[in-house]
Enzyme design. Structure first.
Site, PDB file in Angstrom:
ATOM      1  CG  ASP A 137       2.551   5.997 -10.492  1.00  0.00           C
ATOM      2  OD1 ASP A 137       3.685   6.452 -10.710  1.00  0.00           O
ATOM      3  OD2 ASP A 137       1.811   6.423  -9.594  1.00  0.00           O
ATOM      4  N   PRO A 173      -0.752   2.374   1.406  1.00  0.00           N
ATOM      5  CG  PRO A 173       0.735   3.859   2.422  1.00  0.00           C
ATOM      6  CD  PRO A 173       0.631   2.472   1.872  1.00  0.00           C
ATOM      7  N   GLY A 185       1.745   4.993  -5.629  1.00  0.00           N
ATOM      8  CA  GLY A 185       1.193   4.364  -6.837  1.00  0.00           C
ATOM      9  C   GLY A 185       0.022   3.433  -6.588  1.00  0.00           C
TER      10      GLY A 185
HETATM   11  O1  PMV Z   1       2.850  11.622  -6.442  1.00  0.00           O
HETATM   12  P1  PMV Z   1       3.597  10.595  -7.204  1.00  0.00           P
HETATM   13  O2  PMV Z   1       4.476   9.717  -6.395  1.00  0.00           O
HETATM   14  O3  PMV Z   1       2.779   9.832  -8.179  1.00  0.00           O
HETATM   15  O4  PMV Z   1       4.714  11.333  -8.035  1.00  0.00           O
HETATM   16  C1  PMV Z   1       4.504  12.392  -8.884  1.00  0.00           C
HETATM   17  C2  PMV Z   1       5.741  12.540  -9.678  1.00  0.00           C
HETATM   18  C3  PMV Z   1       5.786  13.802 -10.509  1.00  0.00           C
HETATM   19  O5  PMV Z   1       6.993  13.759 -11.229  1.00  0.00           O
HETATM   20  C4  PMV Z   1       5.796  15.029  -9.623  1.00  0.00           C
HETATM   21  C5  PMV Z   1       4.619  13.897 -11.461  1.00  0.00           C
HETATM   22  C6  PMV Z   1       4.598  12.845 -12.545  1.00  0.00           C
HETATM   23  O6  PMV Z   1       3.508  12.665 -13.129  1.00  0.00           O
HETATM   24  O7  PMV Z   1       5.632  12.252 -12.877  1.00  0.00           O
END
Ligand code: PMV
Length: 289
Positions: A123, A71, A77
């Site tokens: 990611d 999704p 990611g």
């Molecule tokens: O929204 P996601 O799953 O990509 O996670 C963001 C994670 C944070 O630590 C809040 C921000 C980051 O860039 O690491």
């Protein structure tokens, strides 16, 4: 024609704290994004700034077809997986001889550009290499892969990572004496959890602690709390928000026999459940024609 696929990711520990140089632990997960690239004189492609940038950066033109099991905009990611798979398919179709490391770095540059500087290499690293990755500042270290049984609950509540990161930054400016110790405690949880990745029972307790600390940072949401509690009541070892919070997804760690029970408990709360596990491969070639 070249088809490549790349996995999504979940944060197991340390989201938000990673923004302040603390360790974060992320894992590649099974739902994948499949991307086919074809050299053509008259390219057609999905409208996406990520894909446009993949072609701009490599200086080639072609057609693209995307098939995603992930999704989008839920913190799993998907934009990194699309970017990593597209760059890899371009690399293959046009014989550009880039390494996996090059692809990961290029994908990170594209995420930074599209997300206006607000991207971490988490990611793109996880999607390119698979497995479990420890992120501290700009350093990335692969941890030994573990066979975990996870159930992701997508709350279907939309959220913005940028907004949530800003919200935590504001709270920290207003209440440094409260927020800094919370970030230190998250660091403590992550550094302890590293040593218990193969012990799901113990790891579940650390996930519960991390969840409580994320709620203390103000990134909870009533629907996420409901899903976390439902997963724990159904017998999960532990459950927490994964990613930015404020909506998006939670993740539960389970014993294999009860993962479908946990998934049903999540779905009974008007959410979408994904039963999944580790992806150890990262980006891979699917087929060539
Ligand atoms: O929204 P996601 O799953 O990509 O996670 C963001 C994670 C944070 O630590 C809040 C921000 C980051 O860039 O690491």
């Amino acid at each position: 024609m070249a088809t490549w696929s790349a996995p999504g990711k979940v944060f197991l520990f340390g989201e938000h704290a990673v923004v302040y140089g603390k360790p974060g632990i992320a894992m590649a997960i099974k739902p994948r994004v499949f991307v086919t690239v074809r050299k053509t004189r008259h390219p057609t492609r999905a409208k996406s700034p990520y894909i446009d940038n993949c072609f701009e950066m490599t200086g080639v033109t072609g057609s693209v077809y995307i098939n995603s099991q992930l999704p989008s905009s839920s913190g799993l990611g998907s934009s990194a997986a699309v970017t990593v798979a597209t760059l890899s398919a371009i690399n293959d179709e046009f014989a550009l001889n880039r390494t996996r490391e090059d692809i990961a770095n290029m994908a990170f540059e594209i995420e930074k550009k599209v997300q206006k500087g607000r991207a971490s290499p988490t990611d793109t690293t996880v999607s390119a290499f698979g497995g479990i990755v420890l992120i501290t500042g700009t350093s990335r270290r692969r941890l030994p892969p573990q066979n975990m049984h996870l159930v992701i609950g997508d709350s279907l509540v939309s959220h913005s990572t940028t907004k949530m990161v800003e919200q935590v930054a504001d709270l920290r400016r207003q209440q440094p004496k409260i927020v800094d110790p919370i970030l230190d405690a998250i660091e403590g949880v992550s550094l302890t959890a590293i040593h218990h990745l193969s012990n799901p029972k113990e790891l579940g307790c650390y996930m519960d602690m991390n969840h409580a600390l994320l709620e203390a940072l103000g990134v909870g949401h009533p629907q996420l709390s409901r899903l976390v509690l439902a997963a724990r009541s159904a017998g999960a070892f532990g459950a927490k928000i994964t990613g930015a919070g404020g909506g998006g997804c939670m993740v539960a760690l389970c014993a294999k026999p009860i993962r479908h029970r946990v998934a049903r408990a999540i779905e009974a709360c008007e959410a979408r459940a994904i039963v999944t596990g580790i992806d150890t491969e990262g980006v891979r070639k699917e087929r060539n024609a």
